[in-house]
Design an enzyme around this catalytic site. Structure first.
Site, PDB file in Angstrom:
ATOM      1  N   ASP A 180       0.971  -1.133  -0.002  1.00  0.00           N
ATOM      2  CA  ASP A 180       0.114  -0.035   0.034  1.00  0.00           C
ATOM      3  C   ASP A 180       0.716   1.242  -0.036  1.00  0.00           C
ATOM      4  O   ASP A 180       0.598   2.231  -0.770  1.00  0.00           O
ATOM      5  CB  ASP A 180      -1.090  -0.044   1.213  1.00  0.00           C
ATOM      6  CG  ASP A 180      -2.124   1.024   1.076  1.00  0.00           C
ATOM      7  OD1 ASP A 180      -2.074   1.843   0.583  1.00  0.00           O
ATOM      8  OD2 ASP A 180      -3.037   0.476   1.702  1.00  0.00           O
ATOM      9  N   CYS A 204      -4.606   4.605  -2.301  1.00  0.00           N
ATOM     10  CA  CYS A 204      -5.070   3.644  -3.293  1.00  0.00           C
ATOM     11  C   CYS A 204      -4.950   4.618  -4.646  1.00  0.00           C
ATOM     12  O   CYS A 204      -5.701   5.647  -4.700  1.00  0.00           O
ATOM     13  CB  CYS A 204      -6.403   3.101  -3.272  1.00  0.00           C
ATOM     14  SG  CYS A 204      -7.009   2.078  -4.739  1.00  0.00           S
TER      15      CYS A 204
END
Ligand code: HMG
Ligand code: MG
Length: 303
Positions: A17, A240
Site C-alpha cells: 500500500d 490507493c
C-alpha cells in the site's frame, strides 16, 4: 471497561500500500533492502507486493522478484491478488499467503478493478472456496467500509453482508478499510462492534488511512471494540491510486508509539523501523511526514 490486550499484531503494508501510489519507480533492490530491514525490526506479517496489472500499477511490476527474494523468511508474506490471473501469477512465484480485495461500493470497484461488485464476487467466491479447500491462508481486504470517494457514506449493513459472503468459506482474516480516511471513532466503534457481534469467531484487522489525522483515534477505538490486528505503513506512506483523495496509511511508528505508551507489546523495535524508513526516504518523491519519524530525524540531527 477499558480493553487492553497484552499484545497486538501490526501487519506492515508499506511495501504494498505504501509504495503503490508512489510516483517514483523504486528499484527492486531498494524495495528488497527496505523489506529486509522491516523484517529485522520485528515485523511478523507483511503485505509484500501485489499481482495486479502492471499497466494499472507500474510500481508493482516486480512482484515475482520481491516474493522470490523473501521466500526463506519465516514471517507471514502476504501478496494482493485481484483475480484468477493474479492467483496464477502468485502461484508461479510460490506465494503462499494471499489477500483479495473488494470494495463495498460498486463505483469504487469499477474504478479499482474494472468490475462491478457482483462481477467481482462471481469471480472471487468460487476461487476463494477452492483455495480454502486447498488450505491456503487467505485475507480479504474490504475497501470503502466507511466512506466511498464516489458514493459517500457506506451503510454498515452492506459491509456486514459482504463480509458474510467470505466468512462462509472460512477466510483467515478480514481487513476492514477506511480507504480515504474519513471515518470517525464513533463510526469505527459501531462497525467493529457490529462485525464482532455478528461474527464472533472471525479474525478482523483494521486498516486506517490517515487523511484527516483520525487514524490513531480510530485505532484506539477499534482496540476498545476488541480488534488486535492493525495494518500500518512505515513512514505513513500509501493510498490507493483509484480512490480519489486517499492519502497515506497510519504510520507504523506512530501506531507503535501509541501501543508502547499503553503498555501493549508489538515485538517491533522502533529504532530498527526508523532505519528501514531512512533507507527508503531518499528514493521517494516527497518527504516522510509522520510525527514520530520527524521527531527521530530532529533528534538525530542535533546529536
Ligand atoms: P482489466 O484491464 O479489466 O483486466 O484489469 P482484464 O481481465 O480485461 O485483462 C486485461 C489485461 O490485463 C490482459 O492482458 C490480462 O492478462 C491482464 P493482455 O491480454 O492485455 O496482455 N491482467 C493481469 N495482469 C497482471 N496481473 C493480473 C492481471 N489480470 C489481468 N492480476 C485488473 C483488471 C483487476 C487486473 C486491474 O483493474 C488492476 O490491476 N487493478 C489494480 C487495482 C489495484 O492494484 N488497486 C490498489 C490495491 S487495492 C487497495 O489499495 C485498497 C486496500 O489498501 C484497502 C483500502 O485501503 O481500501 C487493500
Ligand atoms: Mg489501503
Amino acid at each position: 471497561m477499558v480493553m487492553k490486550p497484552k499484545n497486538v499484531m501490526i501487519v506492515e503494508v508499506g511495501p504494498r500500500d505504501g509504495l503503490q501510489n508512489e510516483p517514483n519507480l523504486i528499484k527492486t533492490e531498494v524495495k528488497e533492502q527496505f523489506i529486509k530491514k522491516l523484517w529485522a525490526s520485528g515485523i511478523q506479517e507483511m503485505e509484500l507486493t501485489s499481482f495486479v496489472s502492471p499497466k494499472w500499477v507500474p510500481q508493482m511490476a516486480d512482484s515475482k522478484e520481491i516474493v522470490e527474494k523473501n521466500s526463506t523468511n519465516s514471517g507471514r508474506k502476504i501478496v494482493l491478488v485481484p483475480n484468477l490471473k493474479g492467483v496464477q501469477l502468485a502461484d508461479d512465484a510460490n506465494a503462499t499467503e494471499l489477500a483479495f480485495f473488494i470494495g463495498v461500493s460498486d463505483t469504487f470497484n469499477k474504478k479499482n478493478i474494472n468490475r462491478s461488485t457482483n462481477e467481482a464476487l462471481m469471480e472471487l467466491l468460487p476461487l476463494i472456496k477452492q483455495l480454502k479447500e486447498q488450505k491456503k491462508w487467505l485475507r480479504i481486504c474490504i475497501s470503502t467500509a466507511f466512506y466511498c470517494p464516489y458514493e459517500g457514506k457506506i451503510d454498515p449493513n452492506n459491509v456486514l453482508s459482504l463480509c458474510q459472503k467470505f466468512i462462509q468459506y472460512g477466510v483467515d482474516d478480514i481487513s476492514v478499510a477506511d480507504t480515504i480516511g474519513m471515518a470517525n471513532p464513533q463510526e469505527v466503534a459501531f462497525l467493529f462492534s457490529l462485525l464482532k457481534e455478528a461474527f464472533p469467531s472471525t479474525t478482523f484487522s483494521a486498516h486506517f488511512h490517515d487523511t484527516r489525522g483520525m487514524a490513531l483515534s480510530n485505532i484506539y477505538t477499534a482496540l476498545q471494540a476488541g480488534i488486535t490486528r492493525f495494518d500500518c505503513s512505515a513512514g505513513g506512506l500509501g493510498g490507493c491510486p483509484f480512490a480519489k483523495g486517499a492519502t497515506g496509511n497510519v504510520a507504523t511508528e506512530d501506531a507503535l508509539t501509541l501501543f508502547e505508551s499503553l503498555g501493549i507489546e508489538t515485538g517491533i523495535d522502533i529504532n530498527k523501523l526508523f532505519q528501514a524508513i531512512d533507507l527508503l526516504a531518499p528514493h521517494l518523491s516527497s518527504p516522510i511526514l509522520s510525527k514520530n519519524y520527524l521527531l527521530y530525524s530532529r533528534q538525530k540531527s542535533t546529536v
